[in-house]
Write an enzyme that holds these catalytic residues in place. Structure first.
Site, short mmCIF file in Angstrom:
data_model
loop_
_atom_site.label_atom_id
_atom_site.label_comp_id
_atom_site.label_asym_id
_atom_site.label_seq_id
_atom_site.Cartn_x
_atom_site.Cartn_y
_atom_site.Cartn_z
N ARG A 90 0.84 -1.21 0.00
CA ARG A 90 0.00 0.00 0.00
C ARG A 90 0.87 1.26 0.00
O ARG A 90 0.58 2.24 0.71
CB ARG A 90 -0.94 0.03 1.21
CG ARG A 90 -1.95 -1.08 1.26
CD ARG A 90 -2.98 -0.94 0.15
NE ARG A 90 -4.08 -1.87 0.32
CZ ARG A 90 -4.06 -3.14 -0.06
NH1 ARG A 90 -2.99 -3.64 -0.65
NH2 ARG A 90 -5.12 -3.90 0.12
N SER A 111 -10.62 -0.87 3.41
CA SER A 111 -9.88 -1.06 4.67
C SER A 111 -9.51 0.32 5.23
O SER A 111 -8.89 1.12 4.53
CB SER A 111 -8.60 -1.83 4.43
OG SER A 111 -8.86 -3.09 3.88
N GLU A 144 -4.94 3.47 6.57
CA GLU A 144 -4.71 3.17 5.16
C GLU A 144 -5.36 4.25 4.32
O GLU A 144 -4.88 4.62 3.25
CB GLU A 144 -5.32 1.79 4.86
CG GLU A 144 -4.78 1.11 3.63
CD GLU A 144 -5.76 1.12 2.49
OE1 GLU A 144 -5.40 0.68 1.41
OE2 GLU A 144 -6.90 1.58 2.67
#
Ligand code: EPU
Length: 340
Positions: A165, A239, A335
């Site tokens: 990520r 998420s 995130e």
């Protein structure tokens, strides 16, 4: 000709469905339009924000300066060989539309990334990933325009420095580049190997032992529909936290206390543990705080139950972080990107 609007409501431009406004707003549909905007530094002297599909952001307030929606279209095949097909994709192409396009042609590499909300241009920024695949597996290069100036720059895959990520576009190049197109290398024969347990279980349950690209795509669509809320129905940004990567010592201690905690060893010896598991264990699955809550089927997702504010969502996120830290000694990192 670009059209700059003022005081633009952004509710339709973020999947959390939050009410925020952009001081100035402009949608660009070509590199030429994007360059035109970037050459006019006066338009963004109070700040520049980029929204792709707005599916990984939390708008914590109004955005000053200029907000850009990059809507550059187009999927073109740039070259083909015996085994590969290289495609060049406009940053504004919807990610799932791109995945569907590739699956319809029997090309493999994107099938496990079905239903990820967002745009093709945003995919390299956080190196989207799911079910054993990630953008890094297929990404060959990224084209972008410089801030300021609008000069065209190309980045090789290595220069993108893709991580979990993560990428150079989130770090050194944040606010310096706007992605305009991405080039991907897809395979003509066969799906990627099945390394992800949830996916192989889903295929096995459907009685499929040698899956086609379409089988994998359909299995991922089924899993995601079960576990992730549709932003059109329940505002969310996927998420909310990253899965934390902890030291092997800490992992050993934690699994001693919590024998059921799943743990995935990383190449560097550290261990990735699922944030969703920790949050569920901390008692938050389905928790509600005013107009927001934790999704009842997946503790990693915070949902807007209708009319939530960014403040309410951030307060819930902090409560989760505090409790997980107190119970397990693990720090959860967001995130989702908070703007401004
Ligand atoms: N788990 C729980 N409770 C929960 C959620 C998860 O116990 O409420 C457990 C699961 O049972 C499983 C483990 O946690 O043992 C991992 O769960 P899952 O396979 O659903 O994946 P994840 O780690 O929660 C990551 C990505 C997702 C991606 C899935 C599938 C991150 C932050 N998230 O989630 O990506 O779809 O894997 O590969 O890495 C996103 O980035 O927005 C996103 C949705």
């Amino acid at each position: 000709m670009i059209e700059v609007k003022t005081d633009q409501p952004l509710r339709a431009y973020n999947t959390f469905g939050l009410d925020a406004r952009a001081e100035r707003f402009c949608k660009v549909s070509s590199e030429a339009e994007l360059a035109e905007v970037l050459r006019r530094a006066d338009l963004y002297r109070h700040g520049l924000h980029v929204l792709g599909a707005g599916s990984n952001v939390l708008l914590a307030g109004d955005l000053s300066g200029l907000t850009l929606a990059v809507a550059i279209p187009g999927i073109e095949v740039v070259s083909e060989s015996e085994g590969d097909c290289r495609i060049r994709v406009g940053a504004g192409v919807g990610w799932h539309d791109l995945v569907s396009w590739s699956v319809a042609r029997g090309l493999s590499g994107l099938e496990a990334l079905a239903l990820i909300p967002g745009s093709a241009g945003a995919a390299p920024v956080q190196n989207v990933g799911a079910y054993g695949s990630e953008a890094a597996d297929v990404l060959e290069s990224v084209e972008g325009l410089s801030i300021p100036g609008g000069d065209a720059i190309r980045f090789s895959r290595a220069e993108c420095r893709l991580g979990y990520r993560d990428s150079v576009f989130k770090r050194e190049l944040a606010k310096k580049i706007i992605i305009s197109r991405v080039t991907l290398r897809l395979k003509k024969h066969g799906p990627v190997p099945m390394t992800h347990r949830a996916l192989s279980d889903e295929l096995a349950a459907a009685g499929i032992s040698s899956p086609t690209v379409k089988d994998v795509f359909e299995a991922v669509v089924r899993i995601r529909k079960r576990k992730l809320p549709d932003p059109a129905v329940l505002g969310n940004a996927g998420s909310f936290f990253k899965n934390p990567v902890i030291s092997s010592d800490q992992a050993r201690k934690l699994t001693g206390e919590e024998p059921k905690l799943p743990a995935y060893p990383e190449k560097d010896g550290r261990v990735k543990v699922p944030a969703g598991w920790l949050i569920e264990r901390a008692g938050f699955l389905g928790a509600r705080r005013g107009r927001c809550g934790v999704y009842e089927k997946n503790a990693l997702v915070i949902v807007n139950l209708g009319g939530a504010t960014a403040g309410e969502i951030l307060a819930l996120a902090s409560e989760i972080q505090d409790r997980v830290r107190a119970l397990f000694g693990v720090a959860l990192e967001r995130e989702v990107v908070v703007l401004p």
